[in-house]
Write a protein that holds these residues in place. Structure first.
Motif, mmCIF file in Angstrom:
data_model
loop_
_atom_site.group_PDB
_atom_site.id
_atom_site.type_symbol
_atom_site.label_atom_id
_atom_site.label_comp_id
_atom_site.label_asym_id
_atom_site.label_seq_id
_atom_site.Cartn_x
_atom_site.Cartn_y
_atom_site.Cartn_z
ATOM 1 N N ASN A 87 101.090 21.736 14.236
ATOM 2 C CA ASN A 87 99.874 21.597 15.038
ATOM 3 C C ASN A 87 99.562 20.143 15.384
ATOM 4 N N ALA A 88 100.557 19.286 15.290
ATOM 5 C CA ALA A 88 100.336 17.858 15.567
ATOM 6 C C ALA A 88 99.746 17.631 16.957
ATOM 7 N N HIS A 89 100.077 18.498 17.893
ATOM 8 C CA HIS A 89 99.573 18.359 19.264
ATOM 9 C C HIS A 89 98.050 18.501 19.349
ATOM 10 N N LEU A 90 97.432 19.096 18.331
ATOM 11 C CA LEU A 90 95.973 19.267 18.331
ATOM 12 C C LEU A 90 95.232 18.003 17.908
ATOM 13 N N TRP A 91 95.961 17.021 17.408
ATOM 14 C CA TRP A 91 95.333 15.842 16.835
ATOM 15 C C TRP A 91 95.514 14.619 17.731
ATOM 16 N N HIS A 92 95.354 14.856 19.027
ATOM 17 C CA HIS A 92 95.387 13.806 20.040
ATOM 18 C C HIS A 92 94.089 13.887 20.843
ATOM 19 N N ALA A 93 93.688 12.774 21.421
ATOM 20 C CA ALA A 93 92.424 12.716 22.160
ATOM 21 C C ALA A 93 92.352 13.775 23.259
ATOM 22 N N GLU A 94 93.464 14.018 23.938
ATOM 23 C CA GLU A 94 93.455 15.008 25.017
ATOM 24 C C GLU A 94 93.087 16.402 24.482
ATOM 25 N N ALA A 95 93.546 16.702 23.282
ATOM 26 C CA ALA A 95 93.275 18.015 22.691
ATOM 27 C C ALA A 95 91.788 18.187 22.392
ATOM 28 N N LEU A 96 91.117 17.105 22.020
ATOM 29 C CA LEU A 96 89.672 17.202 21.763
ATOM 30 C C LEU A 96 88.931 17.732 22.975
ATOM 31 N N VAL A 97 89.406 17.358 24.129
ATOM 32 C CA VAL A 97 88.750 17.718 25.382
ATOM 33 C C VAL A 97 89.190 19.082 25.891
ATOM 34 N N SER A 98 90.442 19.425 25.651
ATOM 35 C CA SER A 98 91.008 20.585 26.347
ATOM 36 C C SER A 98 91.291 21.819 25.496
ATOM 37 N N ARG A 99 91.298 21.711 24.205
ATOM 38 C CA ARG A 99 91.748 22.830 23.373
ATOM 39 C C ARG A 99 90.585 23.662 22.827
ATOM 40 N N ALA A 100 90.762 24.964 22.868
ATOM 41 C CA ALA A 100 89.756 25.906 22.365
ATOM 42 C C ALA A 100 89.526 25.737 20.867
ATOM 43 N N GLU A 101 90.545 25.309 20.149
ATOM 44 C CA GLU A 101 90.393 25.105 18.706
ATOM 45 C C GLU A 101 89.288 24.087 18.415
ATOM 46 N N TRP A 102 89.257 23.027 19.225
ATOM 47 C CA TRP A 102 88.230 22.006 19.034
ATOM 48 C C TRP A 102 86.859 22.503 19.502
ATOM 49 N N ASP A 103 86.824 23.352 20.508
ATOM 50 C CA ASP A 103 85.544 23.954 20.907
ATOM 51 C C ASP A 103 84.970 24.760 19.741
ATOM 52 N N ARG A 104 85.826 25.511 19.055
ATOM 53 C CA ARG A 104 85.377 26.298 17.896
ATOM 54 C C ARG A 104 84.880 25.387 16.780
ATOM 55 N N VAL A 105 85.590 24.292 16.528
ATOM 56 C CA VAL A 105 85.145 23.326 15.517
ATOM 57 C C VAL A 105 83.747 22.827 15.861
ATOM 58 N N ARG A 106 83.547 22.422 17.107
ATOM 59 C CA ARG A 106 82.234 21.901 17.511
ATOM 60 C C ARG A 106 81.146 22.957 17.364
ATOM 61 N N THR A 107 81.433 24.185 17.745
ATOM 62 C CA THR A 107 80.451 25.263 17.623
ATOM 63 C C THR A 107 80.070 25.499 16.170
ATOM 64 N N LEU A 108 81.056 25.604 15.306
ATOM 65 C CA LEU A 108 80.778 25.831 13.882
ATOM 66 C C LEU A 108 80.017 24.653 13.275
ATOM 67 N N ALA A 109 80.395 23.446 13.638
ATOM 68 C CA ALA A 109 79.711 22.262 13.105
ATOM 69 C C ALA A 109 78.252 22.226 13.550
ATOM 70 N N ARG A 110 77.975 22.616 14.783
ATOM 71 C CA ARG A 110 76.590 22.635 15.273
ATOM 72 C C ARG A 110 75.760 23.670 14.512
ATOM 73 N N ILE A 111 76.345 24.824 14.267
ATOM 74 C CA ILE A 111 75.638 25.841 13.488
ATOM 75 C C ILE A 111 75.381 25.335 12.082
ATOM 76 N N ALA A 112 76.388 24.732 11.476
ATOM 77 C CA ALA A 112 76.238 24.207 10.106
ATOM 78 C C ALA A 112 75.122 23.169 10.029
ATOM 79 N N LEU A 113 75.047 22.300 11.019
ATOM 80 C CA LEU A 113 73.996 21.268 11.005
ATOM 81 C C LEU A 113 72.602 21.870 10.960
ATOM 82 N N THR A 114 72.413 22.977 11.641
ATOM 83 C CA THR A 114 71.083 23.586 11.646
ATOM 84 C C THR A 114 70.725 24.207 10.303
#
Length: 117
Positions: A87-114
């Motif tokens: 999964n090394a391809h997920l750990w590049h700046a482009e992946a932060l913007v384009s990959r659904a895996e990172w969208d899920r991370v952001r969603t879960l992190a936002r829920i956790a913060l609340t």
């Protein structure tokens, strides 16, 4: 390891907050940590990983809310699923913007913060 203090809990909450940032803000944050002008995307997960192991202590001492535990576990599982050489391809700046895996991370992190405090 030293006895965990509230400072460790605050660093953990900050790590969740960084995981919750919009992709462009995450790229900017990791770029500040860059070595040789290469953003350190894995830093997004490293501080979280250190803190999640201390979560039971943070909750026990009343520093963080136990209601966040299930979603933090999901976030941890998501990051684990993204790890490894395959999964090394997920750990590049482009992946932060384009990959659904990172969208899920952001969603879960936002829920956790609340639920954390």
């Amino acid at each position: 390891m030293n006895e965990p203090s509230p400072r460790f809990a605050a660093a953990f909450v900050r790590s969740v907050a960084v995981l919750a940032l919009e992709a462009d803000a995450q790229v900017a944050w990791t770029s500040q940590l860059a070595k040789h002008h290469v953003p350190l995307i894995d830093e997004l997960a490293l501080e979280f990983d250190e803190g999640i192991r201390l979560l039971p202590i943070f909750v026990e001492r009343g520093w963080l809310n136990d209601e966040a535990r299930p979603v933090l576990a999901q976030l941890d599982e998501q990051l684990d699923a993204m790890s490894g050489q395959h999964n090394a391809h997920l750990w590049h700046a482009e992946a932060l913007v384009s990959r659904a895996e990172w969208d899920r991370v952001r969603t879960l992190a936002r829920i956790a913060l609340t639920r954390l405090v």
